[in-house]
Design an enzyme around this catalytic site. Structure first.
Site, mmCIF file in Angstrom:
data_model
loop_
_atom_site.group_PDB
_atom_site.id
_atom_site.type_symbol
_atom_site.label_atom_id
_atom_site.label_comp_id
_atom_site.label_asym_id
_atom_site.label_seq_id
_atom_site.Cartn_x
_atom_site.Cartn_y
_atom_site.Cartn_z
ATOM 1 N N CYS A 1 0.673 -0.994 0.102
ATOM 2 C CA CYS A 1 0.105 -0.079 0.003
ATOM 3 C C CYS A 1 0.886 1.362 -0.134
ATOM 4 O O CYS A 1 0.383 2.243 -0.365
ATOM 5 C CB CYS A 1 -0.914 -0.129 1.282
ATOM 6 S SG CYS A 1 -2.095 -1.392 1.071
ATOM 7 N N HIS B 1 -3.384 7.043 2.004
ATOM 8 C CA HIS B 1 -3.673 5.748 1.392
ATOM 9 C C HIS B 1 -5.184 5.332 1.930
ATOM 10 O O HIS B 1 -5.456 5.697 3.054
ATOM 11 C CB HIS B 1 -2.621 4.855 1.905
ATOM 12 C CG HIS B 1 -3.204 3.372 1.696
ATOM 13 N ND1 HIS B 1 -3.606 2.822 0.500
ATOM 14 C CD2 HIS B 1 -3.202 2.298 2.531
ATOM 15 C CE1 HIS B 1 -4.073 1.546 0.745
ATOM 16 N NE2 HIS B 1 -3.723 1.145 1.936
ATOM 17 N N ASN C 1 -10.121 -0.741 -0.449
ATOM 18 C CA ASN C 1 -8.454 -0.426 -0.446
ATOM 19 C C ASN C 1 -7.944 -1.245 -1.857
ATOM 20 O O ASN C 1 -8.088 -2.201 -1.980
ATOM 21 C CB ASN C 1 -7.862 -1.279 0.697
ATOM 22 C CG ASN C 1 -6.450 -1.260 0.663
ATOM 23 O OD1 ASN C 1 -5.778 -0.761 -0.091
ATOM 24 N ND2 ASN C 1 -5.875 -1.814 1.960
HETATM 25 O O1 UT7 Z 1 -3.858 -1.274 3.342
HETATM 26 C C1 UT7 Z 1 -2.823 -2.003 4.065
HETATM 27 C C2 UT7 Z 1 -2.938 -1.825 5.619
HETATM 28 N N1 UT7 Z 1 -4.151 -2.449 6.052
HETATM 29 C C3 UT7 Z 1 -4.880 -1.945 7.028
HETATM 30 O O2 UT7 Z 1 -4.808 -0.670 7.288
HETATM 31 C C4 UT7 Z 1 -6.050 -2.443 7.503
HETATM 32 C C5 UT7 Z 1 -5.897 -2.220 9.110
HETATM 33 N N2 UT7 Z 1 -6.916 -3.142 10.002
HETATM 34 C C6 UT7 Z 1 -8.027 -2.901 9.681
HETATM 35 O O3 UT7 Z 1 -8.591 -1.970 8.959
HETATM 36 C C7 UT7 Z 1 -9.094 -3.192 10.657
HETATM 37 O O4 UT7 Z 1 -8.533 -4.161 11.749
HETATM 38 C C8 UT7 Z 1 -10.100 -4.377 10.099
HETATM 39 C C9 UT7 Z 1 -11.148 -3.499 9.345
HETATM 40 C C10 UT7 Z 1 -9.575 -5.384 9.477
HETATM 41 C C11 UT7 Z 1 -10.928 -5.038 11.086
HETATM 42 O O5 UT7 Z 1 -11.610 -4.132 12.261
HETATM 43 P P1 UT7 Z 1 -11.525 -4.180 13.643
HETATM 44 O O6 UT7 Z 1 -12.296 -3.351 14.267
HETATM 45 O O7 UT7 Z 1 -10.031 -4.273 14.109
HETATM 46 O O8 UT7 Z 1 -12.002 -5.685 14.125
HETATM 47 P P2 UT7 Z 1 -11.508 -7.032 14.650
HETATM 48 O O9 UT7 Z 1 -10.591 -7.674 13.768
HETATM 49 O O10 UT7 Z 1 -10.899 -6.490 15.977
HETATM 50 O O11 UT7 Z 1 -12.848 -7.852 15.037
HETATM 51 C C12 UT7 Z 1 -13.801 -7.291 15.794
HETATM 52 C C13 UT7 Z 1 -14.963 -8.374 15.467
HETATM 53 C C14 UT7 Z 1 -14.289 -10.015 15.791
HETATM 54 O O12 UT7 Z 1 -15.581 -10.554 16.249
HETATM 55 P P3 UT7 Z 1 -15.391 -10.865 17.855
HETATM 56 O O13 UT7 Z 1 -14.115 -11.752 18.070
HETATM 57 O O14 UT7 Z 1 -15.293 -9.720 18.709
HETATM 58 O O15 UT7 Z 1 -16.625 -11.792 18.279
HETATM 59 C C15 UT7 Z 1 -14.419 -10.470 14.391
HETATM 60 O O16 UT7 Z 1 -14.590 -11.862 13.936
HETATM 61 O O17 UT7 Z 1 -15.564 -8.315 14.574
HETATM 62 C C16 UT7 Z 1 -15.536 -9.748 13.732
HETATM 63 N N3 UT7 Z 1 -15.348 -9.400 12.304
HETATM 64 C C17 UT7 Z 1 -16.690 -9.026 11.438
HETATM 65 N N4 UT7 Z 1 -17.740 -9.125 11.654
HETATM 66 C C18 UT7 Z 1 -18.763 -8.824 10.732
HETATM 67 C C19 UT7 Z 1 -14.191 -9.314 11.632
HETATM 68 N N5 UT7 Z 1 -14.480 -9.140 10.194
HETATM 69 C C20 UT7 Z 1 -16.017 -9.135 10.151
HETATM 70 C C21 UT7 Z 1 -16.710 -8.694 9.217
HETATM 71 N N6 UT7 Z 1 -18.300 -8.724 9.559
HETATM 72 N N7 UT7 Z 1 -16.558 -8.418 7.821
#
Ligand code: UT7
Length: 338
Positions: A122, A263, A293
């Site tokens: 990225c 980005h 993205n």
């Molecule tokens: O471009 C390169 C660099 N990449 C980035 O900058 C990405 C950086 N990361 C992010 O943007 C975020 O971490 C994500 C959008 C990928 C994830 O968001 P988050 O707020 O960090 O969620 P999380 O991974 O902590 O997950 C929270 C909850 C989990 O459930 P439990 O364990 O709390 O029950 C996940 O299983 O959300 C759940 N979850 C979802 N729920 C509905 C994860 N993905 C999804 C989804 N829909 N698509």
């Protein structure tokens, strides 16, 4: 506002034309609700994404790159043979070799140009711009085409809800060439790599460590694997840190910059960066809702939107910033000249 930087270099670089290509087919949050256990509200709240564009089956990265490049050449009124170099920033080349830059050179008919692919995920486009600026500043007048293009849909596991909601396909390109005497353009940059973060965002197989095999395919190792929270925390910290450092050492504050073009990985990362720079969101380009993205393509596509909407005009001071897999991070400061 005068900015320090490469004011004494007789061959300063400037950006003279831009272009982009986004495939027409879209994948909405509601489409994804039918594929994995997710919902529109979660995706919008946690990422800001509503729609991503996905290429047709018969298209690959070089095809999108060529489309974006043709727009640039047309906008500048340039024949392909006038290009000196082509840099294609991508993590999804058509194949490992020949480089996508070679495929693009051939398709454009850019006789006499040299080029290469640049892998920095990225941060790729920001690194590509800096590389092009230094090529230009190294000697007699040159024209370097920098393309950010990624077909992320080809390396995404559409059963993994934590990654498949994030990415889209697209391409964007800038022409970087020698500025006229006394004209500003490329002003300064900071780039950084922290390889200790490599484990948190990667495509494990397909290279010399884990060549393609039945086992790697079965284990889904040819797809993007991400530990989202780790990357998120790094991105929030680094994007602000790089941008702040760049501004500070040029005697600038957020107020002095017309636009931040970051980005587009997550709306929350962008908002945190804007807050750290004390920049109101009206001066930050956010188009992640429309494209998701697109990895190396986000910054040129966001720039295209900024120019088309009239938010970025000749003479403006513009700051690009990105963080990506590697970890890689970078920012650069330009006086907009097209
Ligand atoms: O471009 C390169 C660099 N990449 C980035 O900058 C990405 C950086 N990361 C992010 O943007 C975020 O971490 C994500 C959008 C990928 C994830 O968001 P988050 O707020 O960090 O969620 P999380 O991974 O902590 O997950 C929270 C909850 C989990 O459930 P439990 O364990 O709390 O029950 C996940 O299983 O959300 C759940 N979850 C979802 N729920 C509905 C994860 N993905 C999804 C989804 N829909 N698509």
């Amino acid at each position: 506002m005068e900015v320090a930087g490469q004011t004494t270099n007789p061959y300063r670089a400037k950006i003279t034309a831009i272009g982009g290509y986004v495939p027409p087919d879209v994948l909405t949050n509601h489409d994804l609700e039918k594929i994995v256990e997710t919902d529109d509200q979660w995706i919008v709240e946690r990422t800001g994404i509503r729609v991503r564009h996905i290429v047709a089956k018969d298209m690959a990265t070089s095809d999108m790159a060529v489309e974006a490049a043709r727009v640039v050449l047309e906008n500048r009124g340039l024949a392909p043979g006038e290009l000196h170099a082509i840099i294609v920033c991508t993590v999804t080349p058509d194949m490992l070799f020949p480089a996508t830059a070679c495929l693009v050179q051939d398709r454009l008919g850019a006789q006499g140009a040299w080029g290469f692919d640049l892998i920095a995920a990225c941060s790729g486009f920001v690194y590509g711009l800096t590389t092009a600026a230094h090529l230009v500043s190294s000697g007699p007048p040159k024209k370097v085409l920098v393309i950010g293009a990624d077909t992320m849909s080809r390396i995404i596991d559409y059963t993994d809800r934590s990654t498949c909601i994030l990415f889209g396909d697209g391409a964007g390109a800038f022409l970087v060439e020698t500025a006229a005497e006394g004209e500003e353009g490329f002003l300064d940059f900071v780039n950084e790599v922290d390889g200790s973060g490599g484990q948190f965002l990667r495509m494990p197989a397909g290279g010399s460590r884990l060549p393609a095999s039945h086992e790697t395919v079965d284990a889904k190792q040819h797809f993007v694997h991400q530990e989202g929270q780790q990357v998120f925390k790094y991105a929030v910290r680094k994007m602000a840190e790089m941008a702040t450092l760049l501004l500070r050492r040029n005697g600038l504050r957020g107020d002095d910059v017309k636009l931040l073009i970051p980005h587009q990985a997550n709306r929350r990362i962008i908002e945190a960066t804007a807050k750290a720079l004390d920049m109101p969101l009206e001066r930050v380009i956010i188009n992640i809702d429309m494209y998701g993205n697109t990895t190396a393509a986000t910054i040129p596509l966001a720039t295209r939107d900024a120019v088309e909407s009239g938010q970025l005009v000749k003479g403006d001071l513009v700051l690009f910033a990105a963080v990506g897999a590697g970890y890689t991070a970078g920012a650069s400061l330009w006086r907009w000249q097209c």
